[in-house]
Scaffold this active site. Structure first.
Site, PDB file in Angstrom:
ATOM      1  N   HIS A  26       0.848  -1.193   0.000  1.00  0.00           N
ATOM      2  CA  HIS A  26       0.000   0.000   0.000  1.00  0.00           C
ATOM      3  C   HIS A  26       0.884   1.243   0.000  1.00  0.00           C
ATOM      4  O   HIS A  26       1.395   1.666   1.023  1.00  0.00           O
ATOM      5  CB  HIS A  26      -0.947  -0.006   1.198  1.00  0.00           C
ATOM      6  CG  HIS A  26      -2.048  -1.005   1.060  1.00  0.00           C
ATOM      7  ND1 HIS A  26      -1.891  -2.319   1.438  1.00  0.00           N
ATOM      8  CD2 HIS A  26      -3.307  -0.887   0.575  1.00  0.00           C
ATOM      9  CE1 HIS A  26      -3.024  -2.964   1.201  1.00  0.00           C
ATOM     10  NE2 HIS A  26      -3.892  -2.120   0.668  1.00  0.00           N
ATOM     11  N   HIS A  33      -5.184  -5.817  -6.017  1.00  0.00           N
ATOM     12  CA  HIS A  33      -5.217  -6.958  -5.113  1.00  0.00           C
ATOM     13  C   HIS A  33      -6.639  -7.217  -4.637  1.00  0.00           C
ATOM     14  O   HIS A  33      -7.532  -6.395  -4.831  1.00  0.00           O
ATOM     15  CB  HIS A  33      -4.270  -6.752  -3.923  1.00  0.00           C
ATOM     16  CG  HIS A  33      -4.573  -5.546  -3.112  1.00  0.00           C
ATOM     17  ND1 HIS A  33      -4.137  -4.274  -3.446  1.00  0.00           N
ATOM     18  CD2 HIS A  33      -5.284  -5.397  -1.958  1.00  0.00           C
ATOM     19  CE1 HIS A  33      -4.567  -3.407  -2.542  1.00  0.00           C
ATOM     20  NE2 HIS A  33      -5.263  -4.065  -1.633  1.00  0.00           N
ATOM     21  N   CYS A  68     -13.990  -4.324   6.449  1.00  0.00           N
ATOM     22  CA  CYS A  68     -13.259  -4.522   5.200  1.00  0.00           C
ATOM     23  C   CYS A  68     -12.024  -5.353   5.498  1.00  0.00           C
ATOM     24  O   CYS A  68     -11.593  -5.437   6.637  1.00  0.00           O
ATOM     25  CB  CYS A  68     -12.800  -3.187   4.602  1.00  0.00           C
ATOM     26  SG  CYS A  68     -14.109  -2.082   4.147  1.00  0.00           S
ATOM     27  N   HIS A  70      -8.684  -8.126   3.602  1.00  0.00           N
ATOM     28  CA  HIS A  70      -8.011  -8.786   2.493  1.00  0.00           C
ATOM     29  C   HIS A  70      -8.032 -10.294   2.711  1.00  0.00           C
ATOM     30  O   HIS A  70      -7.647 -10.760   3.782  1.00  0.00           O
ATOM     31  CB  HIS A  70      -6.555  -8.323   2.403  1.00  0.00           C
ATOM     32  CG  HIS A  70      -6.415  -6.855   2.199  1.00  0.00           C
ATOM     33  ND1 HIS A  70      -6.182  -5.977   3.238  1.00  0.00           N
ATOM     34  CD2 HIS A  70      -6.487  -6.101   1.074  1.00  0.00           C
ATOM     35  CE1 HIS A  70      -6.112  -4.746   2.753  1.00  0.00           C
ATOM     36  NE2 HIS A  70      -6.290  -4.798   1.450  1.00  0.00           N
ATOM     37  N   GLU A  88     -12.344  -7.843  14.122  1.00  0.00           N
ATOM     38  CA  GLU A  88     -12.568  -6.404  14.285  1.00  0.00           C
ATOM     39  C   GLU A  88     -13.720  -6.076  15.220  1.00  0.00           C
ATOM     40  O   GLU A  88     -13.654  -5.107  15.968  1.00  0.00           O
ATOM     41  CB  GLU A  88     -12.834  -5.741  12.921  1.00  0.00           C
ATOM     42  CG  GLU A  88     -11.641  -5.739  12.005  1.00  0.00           C
ATOM     43  CD  GLU A  88     -11.906  -5.019  10.688  1.00  0.00           C
ATOM     44  OE1 GLU A  88     -12.857  -4.214  10.604  1.00  0.00           O
ATOM     45  OE2 GLU A  88     -11.138  -5.262   9.737  1.00  0.00           O
ATOM     46  N   TYR A 105     -12.302  -0.772  -7.258  1.00  0.00           N
ATOM     47  CA  TYR A 105     -12.113   0.670  -7.098  1.00  0.00           C
ATOM     48  C   TYR A 105     -10.633   0.976  -6.936  1.00  0.00           C
ATOM     49  O   TYR A 105      -9.826   0.102  -6.604  1.00  0.00           O
ATOM     50  CB  TYR A 105     -12.894   1.209  -5.887  1.00  0.00           C
ATOM     51  CG  TYR A 105     -12.273   0.837  -4.573  1.00  0.00           C
ATOM     52  CD1 TYR A 105     -11.396   1.697  -3.921  1.00  0.00           C
ATOM     53  CD2 TYR A 105     -12.526  -0.398  -3.989  1.00  0.00           C
ATOM     54  CE1 TYR A 105     -10.804   1.351  -2.723  1.00  0.00           C
ATOM     55  CE2 TYR A 105     -11.934  -0.759  -2.790  1.00  0.00           C
ATOM     56  CZ  TYR A 105     -11.077   0.121  -2.169  1.00  0.00           C
ATOM     57  OH  TYR A 105     -10.473  -0.235  -0.991  1.00  0.00           O
ATOM     58  N   GLU A 114      -5.378   2.751  -2.558  1.00  0.00           N
ATOM     59  CA  GLU A 114      -6.064   1.465  -2.468  1.00  0.00           C
ATOM     60  C   GLU A 114      -6.455   1.107  -3.895  1.00  0.00           C
ATOM     61  O   GLU A 114      -6.931   1.962  -4.651  1.00  0.00           O
ATOM     62  CB  GLU A 114      -7.315   1.543  -1.587  1.00  0.00           C
ATOM     63  CG  GLU A 114      -7.083   1.193  -0.150  1.00  0.00           C
ATOM     64  CD  GLU A 114      -6.704  -0.263   0.121  1.00  0.00           C
ATOM     65  OE1 GLU A 114      -6.436  -1.030  -0.832  1.00  0.00           O
ATOM     66  OE2 GLU A 114      -6.649  -0.628   1.290  1.00  0.00           O
ATOM     67  N   GLU A 116      -8.320  -2.228  -5.443  1.00  0.00           N
ATOM     68  CA  GLU A 116      -8.845  -3.540  -5.094  1.00  0.00           C
ATOM     69  C   GLU A 116      -9.937  -4.054  -6.024  1.00  0.00           C
ATOM     70  O   GLU A 116     -10.768  -3.287  -6.502  1.00  0.00           O
ATOM     71  CB  GLU A 116      -9.440  -3.506  -3.683  1.00  0.00           C
ATOM     72  CG  GLU A 116      -8.427  -3.327  -2.592  1.00  0.00           C
ATOM     73  CD  GLU A 116      -9.015  -3.471  -1.206  1.00  0.00           C
ATOM     74  OE1 GLU A 116      -8.222  -3.561  -0.273  1.00  0.00           O
ATOM     75  OE2 GLU A 116     -10.256  -3.490  -1.036  1.00  0.00           O
ATOM     76  N   TRP A 161     -14.303   4.096  -0.963  1.00  0.00           N
ATOM     77  CA  TRP A 161     -14.920   2.845  -1.394  1.00  0.00           C
ATOM     78  C   TRP A 161     -16.319   2.712  -0.833  1.00  0.00           C
ATOM     79  O   TRP A 161     -17.222   2.251  -1.511  1.00  0.00           O
ATOM     80  CB  TRP A 161     -14.055   1.631  -1.032  1.00  0.00           C
ATOM     81  CG  TRP A 161     -13.771   1.451   0.428  1.00  0.00           C
ATOM     82  CD1 TRP A 161     -14.534   0.789   1.344  1.00  0.00           C
ATOM     83  CD2 TRP A 161     -12.632   1.953   1.142  1.00  0.00           C
ATOM     84  NE1 TRP A 161     -13.941   0.852   2.590  1.00  0.00           N
ATOM     85  CE2 TRP A 161     -12.766   1.547   2.489  1.00  0.00           C
ATOM     86  CE3 TRP A 161     -11.506   2.691   0.773  1.00  0.00           C
ATOM     87  CZ2 TRP A 161     -11.828   1.868   3.471  1.00  0.00           C
ATOM     88  CZ3 TRP A 161     -10.574   2.998   1.751  1.00  0.00           C
ATOM     89  CH2 TRP A 161     -10.745   2.590   3.074  1.00  0.00           C
TER      90      TRP A 161
END
Length: 184
Positions: A26, A33, A68, A70, A88, A105, A114, A116, A161
């Protein structure tokens, strides 16, 4: 490299190209990704928003959708969502609906990009969130229609996003079907 500190690099067709360390990847030239976004609702039709921790490299202290993250290499999207939702917000497995499976986006702030391929999922829960302060500074439940109005008036107050995803969800027939079915 630990299982949770890399991103899965992909091409525009979502073909895996390899992995890269999450924090190093990043930057101003962040490669495409995999990611995901979750919008979590309660029975009253309220959306759970989270304020990202000040420790986040991307968009610290910014308000965004519920969760959010990965995925790991070869991890199913639902497993990724459940893992991050528990980490989280302390919420266990819930039924998920992948509303925007091909959403992508690219956004930049303060020299960090970002970039992704980011399926957008929704879920419904009555579980009480317990925030992980390393990941989330604050949270709040907000009526969905009120949130749409807030985004329309002040899109800069939220992660880019999240704004794009709301604009695609708000008139999406599949989203509206599940939202109306599960909320009162």
């Amino acid at each position: 490299m630990k299982n949770n500190d890399y991103v899965v690099l992909v091409d525009s067709q979502n073909k895996v190209l390899g992995t890269a360390p999450k924090l190093k990847a990043h930057n101003l030239n962040t490669p495409l990704h995999r990611g995901f976004s979750l919008f979590l609702f309660n029975k009253k039709g309220e959306l759970l928003l989270q304020q990202r921790s000040k420790k986040k490299k991307t968009w610290p202290l910014t308000w965004s959708n519920s969760c959010c993250g990965h995925p790991r290499l070869d991890e199913e999207v639902s497993d990724t969502v459940w893992r991050r939702l528990n980490f989280e917000l302390g919420i266990g497995k819930i039924k998920l609906y992948n509303i925007l499976p091909n959403f992508s986006y690219r956004a930049e702030k303060d020299g960090i990009v970002e970039n992704e391929l980011c399926p957008v999922l929704i879920g419904f829960t009555e579980q009480k969130p317990k925030i992980n302060k390393e990941e989330v500074k604050d949270m709040l439940w907000i009526p969905w229609k009120k949130f749409i109005e807030k985004i329309e008036k002040n899109p800069g107050g939220y992660s880019p996003w999240c704004v794009e995803e709301v604009n695609q969800l708000k008139n999406n027939d599949i989203f509206l079907y599940y939202y109306n079915r599960f909320t009162s």
